[in-house]
Design a protein around this motif. Structure first.
Motif, mmCIF file in Angstrom:
data_model
loop_
_atom_site.group_PDB
_atom_site.id
_atom_site.type_symbol
_atom_site.label_atom_id
_atom_site.label_comp_id
_atom_site.label_asym_id
_atom_site.label_seq_id
_atom_site.Cartn_x
_atom_site.Cartn_y
_atom_site.Cartn_z
ATOM 1 N N GLY A 1 34.202 42.026 35.661
ATOM 2 C CA GLY A 1 34.648 42.990 36.653
ATOM 3 C C GLY A 1 33.581 43.628 37.510
ATOM 4 N N THR A 2 32.317 43.608 37.114
ATOM 5 C CA THR A 2 31.272 44.216 37.936
ATOM 6 C C THR A 2 30.887 43.263 39.067
ATOM 7 N N ARG A 3 30.295 43.813 40.102
ATOM 8 C CA ARG A 3 29.939 42.993 41.263
ATOM 9 C C ARG A 3 29.016 41.823 40.902
ATOM 10 N N ARG B 1 50.249 38.351 35.544
ATOM 11 C CA ARG B 1 49.766 39.565 36.208
ATOM 12 C C ARG B 1 50.884 40.595 36.320
ATOM 13 N N LEU C 1 30.992 39.212 39.008
ATOM 14 C CA LEU C 1 31.975 38.529 39.859
ATOM 15 C C LEU C 1 31.309 37.452 40.709
ATOM 16 N N ALA D 1 35.965 38.006 34.354
ATOM 17 C CA ALA D 1 36.655 39.014 33.548
ATOM 18 C C ALA D 1 35.803 40.266 33.365
ATOM 19 N N ALA E 1 37.241 45.042 43.795
ATOM 20 C CA ALA E 1 35.826 45.331 43.559
ATOM 21 C C ALA E 1 34.942 45.001 44.754
ATOM 22 N N GLY F 1 47.691 43.398 35.290
ATOM 23 C CA GLY F 1 46.322 43.050 35.659
ATOM 24 C C GLY F 1 46.066 41.579 35.412
ATOM 25 N N TYR F 2 44.823 41.169 35.656
ATOM 26 C CA TYR F 2 44.471 39.754 35.539
ATOM 27 C C TYR F 2 43.796 39.400 34.222
ATOM 28 N N GLY F 3 43.675 40.353 33.298
ATOM 29 C CA GLY F 3 42.988 40.078 32.045
ATOM 30 C C GLY F 3 43.617 38.948 31.258
ATOM 31 N N LEU G 1 42.188 38.896 43.033
ATOM 32 C CA LEU G 1 41.380 39.290 41.887
ATOM 33 C C LEU G 1 40.109 40.010 42.306
ATOM 34 N N LEU G 2 39.473 39.527 43.373
ATOM 35 C CA LEU G 2 38.170 40.045 43.769
ATOM 36 C C LEU G 2 38.233 41.245 44.702
#
Length: 397
Positions: free
Chosen positions: A306-308, A368, A311, A304, A252, A373-375, A248-249
């Motif tokens: 998604g930005t650093r 997934r 996260l 969820a 990004a 995706g992981y949403g 997931l991580l």
């Protein structure tokens, strides 16, 4: 004159060591074994993953009997036998020659996992503490987190340096050399004149009537349902998310950044468990459990984003609740069930929880694959934890 150390704290240290090796080899290890066996034998990853699922399901069935094993054979013999079974299974993995042998090795490990897991740690520590049980169990179960922090990278390094054929026997032998003498020296029955003292509200379980034991009747009670179901849902989401956390991580943060984020999650888990451990004995554990689930909901919501920054915040918030999900059930059982039934009830709760979380990684993986995706997977995790927060607040009559 110096006051002697209460023996219960030595038991806590011993339980910490048991959890350290139990989780290090039995929970964090299977993912490492899967990669090593696939590279060594070329067996399909799906087959190895199915064997690991069997391992968790079999462990769940065996965990239900840990309480009875403690009553019949005592913690010392039960934990020692479990450590030997774990070592035998781990040592056998690189020696296998055919795929059909893999489930047999994992079944041996399942016996070890049952005798060294959450139910066993509670069974070792609980008889020694009344007023400070929350702190004692929290400290002991930090061995689980430390097992992930230390044992996982050590196993990876050993496999890289020695090869899997030598690395796994070395790791399992080291466990036996360090753990068996400690178990033999520390685990003994509590004497009538030994007590933990301290302060805080006495557990309600002491006032509960010692009714005859019935597994079926216990599992039908509202008290059991409202402690087993919420933590089963929460752990299904938690274990599933932790399994997929790097995947997931990584897009990004990169692989290295994802590794550091996983370490942050583990560090937060230790901090969250220790911090609450000092005060949880004076709090309403059901309300604290609900708040813990909601903190994890907030953490998943950040993931969820998604930005650093989100996260990192998500890993921190989610991690704060990770360790407590295996600590709180025993504390609720302590207050709401007869003391004589503690070990058996905790064994049943942990068995239900493990059976549920065994399917968490696969369920999130399927979502997934279906959605790309992981949403949807993260949405499911939030829904499971929100439901858990609501259910745990339902109080039995």
């Amino acid at each position: 004159m110096r006051t002697p150390i209460y023996h219960g704290w030595r038991v806590v240290f011993c339980a910490f060591a048991v959890a350290f090796f139990g989780w290090g080899l039995g929970f964090y290890g299977p993912g490492i074994y899967m990669v090593a066996l696939q590279q060594r034998h070329g067996w399909p990853t799906a087959f190895i993953a199915a064997a690991i699922t069997l391992y968790y399901v079999a462990g769940a069935a065996l965990i239900a009997g840990v309480g009875r094993a403690f009553e019949r054979f005592g913690p010392r013999r039960t934990v020692a036998a479990g450590a030997v079974a774990m070592a035998a299974g781990v040592t056998a993995l690189p020696q296998l020659e055919a795929p059909w042998q893999l489930p047999i090795a994992f079944l041996a490990m399942a016996a070890g996992w049952a005798a060294m897991g959450t139910a066993a740690v509670n069974g070792m520590v609980a008889p020694w503490f009344e007023r400070r049980r929350g702190l004692a169990v929290s400290l002991a179960l930090n061995g689980a987190s430390c097992g992930g922090v230390v044992m996982a990278p050590v196993l990876v390094a050993l496999v890289a340096d020695l090869g899997v054929g030598l690395a796994l026997p070395v790791a399992s032998s080291a466990m036996l050399v360090l753990l068996l003498p400690l178990v033999a020296a520390v685990l003994r029955p509590r004497r009538a004149d030994e007590h933990d003292g301290g302060c805080g509200r006495p557990p309600a379980a002491r006032a509960a009537p010692d009714l005859p034991w019935s597994t079926r009747a216990t599992m039908r009670t509202m008290a059991f349902v409202t402690v087993s179901l919420p933590f089963a849902l929460g752990l299904m989401a938690q274990v599933g998310l932790l399994t997929h956390q790097v995947a997931l991580l990584s897009p990004a943060l990169g692989v290295v950044g994802a590794g550091w984020a996983v370490s942050l999650t583990t560090a937060a888990a230790v901090a969250g468990r220790v911090g609450l451990g000092f005060v949880v004995d004076r709090l309403d554990v059901r309300r604290v459990s609900a708040a813990n689930f909601l903190v994890q909901v907030a953490g998943v919501a950040c993931l969820a984003g998604g930005t650093r920054p989100l996260l990192i915040a998500g890993c921190l918030l989610f991690g704060l609740g990770v360790g407590n999900l295996i600590t709180f059930p025993g504390l609720i059982v302590q207050r709401e069930f007869p003391a004589a039934h503690f070990a058996r009830v905790v064994g049943l709760v942990v068995a239900v929880n493990q059976f549920a979380f065994a399917f968490g990684p696969g369920l999130l993986g399927l979502l997934r694959e279906w959605t790309g995706g992981y949403g949807a997977a993260l949405g499911l995790c939030m829904a499971l934890q929100a439901a858990a927060a609501a259910i745990v607040l339902v109080r039995p009559r």
